[in-house]
Design a protein around this motif. Structure first.
Motif, PDB file in Angstrom:
ATOM      1  N   LEU A 129      12.249 -11.240   2.644  1.00 46.75           N
ATOM      2  CA  LEU A 129      11.572 -11.706   1.428  1.00 46.75           C
ATOM      3  C   LEU A 129      10.172 -11.116   1.301  1.00 46.75           C
ATOM      4  CD1 LEU A 129      12.545 -15.478   1.275  1.00 46.75           C
ATOM      5  CD2 LEU A 129      13.378 -13.616  -0.164  1.00 46.75           C
ATOM      6  N   THR A 130       9.446 -11.085   2.397  1.00 47.72           N
ATOM      7  CA  THR A 130       8.092 -10.543   2.383  1.00 47.72           C
ATOM      8  C   THR A 130       8.091  -9.055   2.063  1.00 47.72           C
ATOM      9  OG1 THR A 130       7.449 -12.167   4.027  1.00 47.72           O
ATOM     10  CG2 THR A 130       5.981 -10.300   3.728  1.00 47.72           C
ATOM     11  N   ALA A 131       8.992  -8.307   2.674  1.00 45.70           N
ATOM     12  CA  ALA A 131       9.079  -6.875   2.410  1.00 45.70           C
ATOM     13  C   ALA A 131       9.465  -6.614   0.955  1.00 45.70           C
ATOM     14  CB  ALA A 131      10.094  -6.222   3.348  1.00 45.70           C
ATOM     15  N   GLY A 132      10.411  -7.376   0.450  1.00 46.68           N
ATOM     16  CA  GLY A 132      10.811  -7.223  -0.957  1.00 46.68           C
ATOM     17  C   GLY A 132       9.686  -7.559  -1.905  1.00 46.68           C
ATOM     18  N   ALA A 133       8.920  -8.594  -1.586  1.00 50.26           N
ATOM     19  CA  ALA A 133       7.794  -8.969  -2.445  1.00 50.26           C
ATOM     20  C   ALA A 133       6.711  -7.887  -2.406  1.00 50.26           C
ATOM     21  CB  ALA A 133       7.222 -10.303  -1.990  1.00 50.26           C
ATOM     22  N   GLY A 134       6.440  -7.325  -1.246  1.00 52.75           N
ATOM     23  CA  GLY A 134       5.419  -6.278  -1.151  1.00 52.75           C
ATOM     24  C   GLY A 134       5.814  -5.028  -1.910  1.00 52.75           C
ATOM     25  N   VAL A 135       7.057  -4.632  -1.789  1.00 54.97           N
ATOM     26  CA  VAL A 135       7.533  -3.443  -2.503  1.00 54.97           C
ATOM     27  C   VAL A 135       7.563  -3.693  -4.003  1.00 54.97           C
ATOM     28  CG1 VAL A 135       9.539  -1.969  -2.866  1.00 54.97           C
ATOM     29  CG2 VAL A 135       8.815  -2.510  -0.561  1.00 54.97           C
ATOM     30  N   SER A 136       8.020  -4.854  -4.413  1.00 57.65           N
ATOM     31  CA  SER A 136       8.083  -5.171  -5.850  1.00 57.65           C
ATOM     32  C   SER A 136       6.695  -5.266  -6.471  1.00 57.65           C
ATOM     33  CB  SER A 136       8.811  -6.490  -6.066  1.00 57.65           C
ATOM     34  OG  SER A 136      10.134  -6.392  -5.620  1.00 57.65           O
ATOM     35  N   THR A 137       5.754  -5.809  -5.742  1.00 55.88           N
ATOM     36  CA  THR A 137       4.389  -5.912  -6.260  1.00 55.88           C
ATOM     37  C   THR A 137       3.745  -4.537  -6.352  1.00 55.88           C
ATOM     38  OG1 THR A 137       4.212  -8.089  -5.215  1.00 55.88           O
ATOM     39  CG2 THR A 137       2.163  -7.043  -5.891  1.00 55.88           C
ATOM     40  N   GLY A 138       4.041  -3.668  -5.427  1.00 54.59           N
ATOM     41  CA  GLY A 138       3.445  -2.336  -5.420  1.00 54.59           C
ATOM     42  C   GLY A 138       3.976  -1.405  -6.475  1.00 54.59           C
ATOM     43  N   GLU A 139       5.126  -1.714  -7.038  1.00 57.08           N
ATOM     44  CA  GLU A 139       5.692  -0.803  -8.051  1.00 57.08           C
ATOM     45  C   GLU A 139       5.068  -0.997  -9.354  1.00 57.08           C
ATOM     46  OE1 GLU A 139       9.920  -1.286  -8.044  1.00 57.08           O
ATOM     47  OE2 GLU A 139      10.127   0.052  -6.373  1.00 57.08           O
ATOM     48  N   LEU A 161       0.820  -1.211   0.000  1.00 57.80           N
ATOM     49  CA  LEU A 161       0.000   0.000   0.000  1.00 57.80           C
ATOM     50  C   LEU A 161       0.852   1.259   0.000  1.00 57.80           C
ATOM     51  CD1 LEU A 161      -2.811  -1.042   2.493  1.00 57.80           C
ATOM     52  CD2 LEU A 161      -2.965  -0.847   0.007  1.00 57.80           C
ATOM     53  N   GLU A 162       1.986   1.212   0.682  1.00 55.96           N
ATOM     54  CA  GLU A 162       2.864   2.383   0.677  1.00 55.96           C
ATOM     55  C   GLU A 162       3.407   2.649  -0.725  1.00 55.96           C
ATOM     56  OE1 GLU A 162       6.632   4.173   3.104  1.00 55.96           O
ATOM     57  OE2 GLU A 162       6.540   2.025   2.800  1.00 55.96           O
ATOM     58  N   MET A 163       3.753   1.607  -1.450  1.00 58.27           N
ATOM     59  CA  MET A 163       4.291   1.790  -2.802  1.00 58.27           C
ATOM     60  C   MET A 163       3.213   2.219  -3.797  1.00 58.27           C
ATOM     61  SD  MET A 163       7.443   1.504  -2.442  1.00 58.27           S
ATOM     62  CE  MET A 163       7.902   1.672  -4.136  1.00 58.27           C
ATOM     63  N   LEU A 164       1.956   1.958  -3.477  1.00 54.76           N
ATOM     64  CA  LEU A 164       0.856   2.401  -4.342  1.00 54.76           C
ATOM     65  C   LEU A 164       0.440   3.843  -4.049  1.00 54.76           C
ATOM     66  CD1 LEU A 164      -1.398  -0.786  -4.353  1.00 54.76           C
ATOM     67  CD2 LEU A 164       0.046   0.065  -6.203  1.00 54.76           C
ATOM     68  N   ALA A 165       1.231   4.544  -3.236  1.00 55.35           N
ATOM     69  CA  ALA A 165       1.022   5.948  -2.879  1.00 55.35           C
ATOM     70  C   ALA A 165      -0.232   6.154  -2.053  1.00 55.35           C
ATOM     71  CB  ALA A 165       1.005   6.841  -4.116  1.00 55.35           C
ATOM     72  N   ILE A 166      -0.659   5.115  -1.345  1.00 57.29           N
ATOM     73  CA  ILE A 166      -1.746   5.245  -0.388  1.00 57.29           C
ATOM     74  C   ILE A 166      -1.102   5.638   0.938  1.00 57.29           C
ATOM     75  CG2 ILE A 166      -3.559   3.985   0.841  1.00 57.29           C
ATOM     76  CD1 ILE A 166      -3.879   2.300  -1.707  1.00 57.29           C
ATOM     77  N   PRO A 167      -1.625   6.616   1.629  1.00 59.38           N
ATOM     78  CA  PRO A 167      -0.961   7.077   2.859  1.00 59.38           C
ATOM     79  C   PRO A 167      -0.996   6.026   3.971  1.00 59.38           C
ATOM     80  CG  PRO A 167      -3.049   8.188   2.566  1.00 59.38           C
ATOM     81  CD  PRO A 167      -2.817   7.390   1.338  1.00 59.38           C
TER      82      PRO A 167
END
Length: 64
Positions: free
Chosen positions: A54-64, A22-28
């Motif tokens: 791994l989880t943090a990397g996957a969340g950030v990569s998916t959000g980009e 959600l952070e990478m999707l620019a949602i506050p």
């Protein structure tokens, strides 16, 4: 942010994934707070540090 920390204690990796997504999707949404609290849970032995990375990397990569 009390709800985030309680969710992170109960659901761990899923909350970390979606918080960073959600952070990478620019949602506050505060990904920094969830990562900091995940670090505390790793220190306490409640979460695995490798799975958190791994989880943090996957969340950030998916959000980009």
């Amino acid at each position: 942010m009390g709800f985030l920390t309680s969710w992170l204690e109960h659901y761990g990796y899923w909350v970390l994934f979606f918080a960073l997504l959600l952070e990478m999707l620019a949602i506050p949404f505060s990904g920094e707070v969830s990562m900091s609290y995940a670090g505390l849970l790793i220190f306490q032995g409640k979460l695995n540090w490798f799975l958190c990375i791994l989880t943090a990397g996957a969340g950030v990569s998916t959000g980009e």
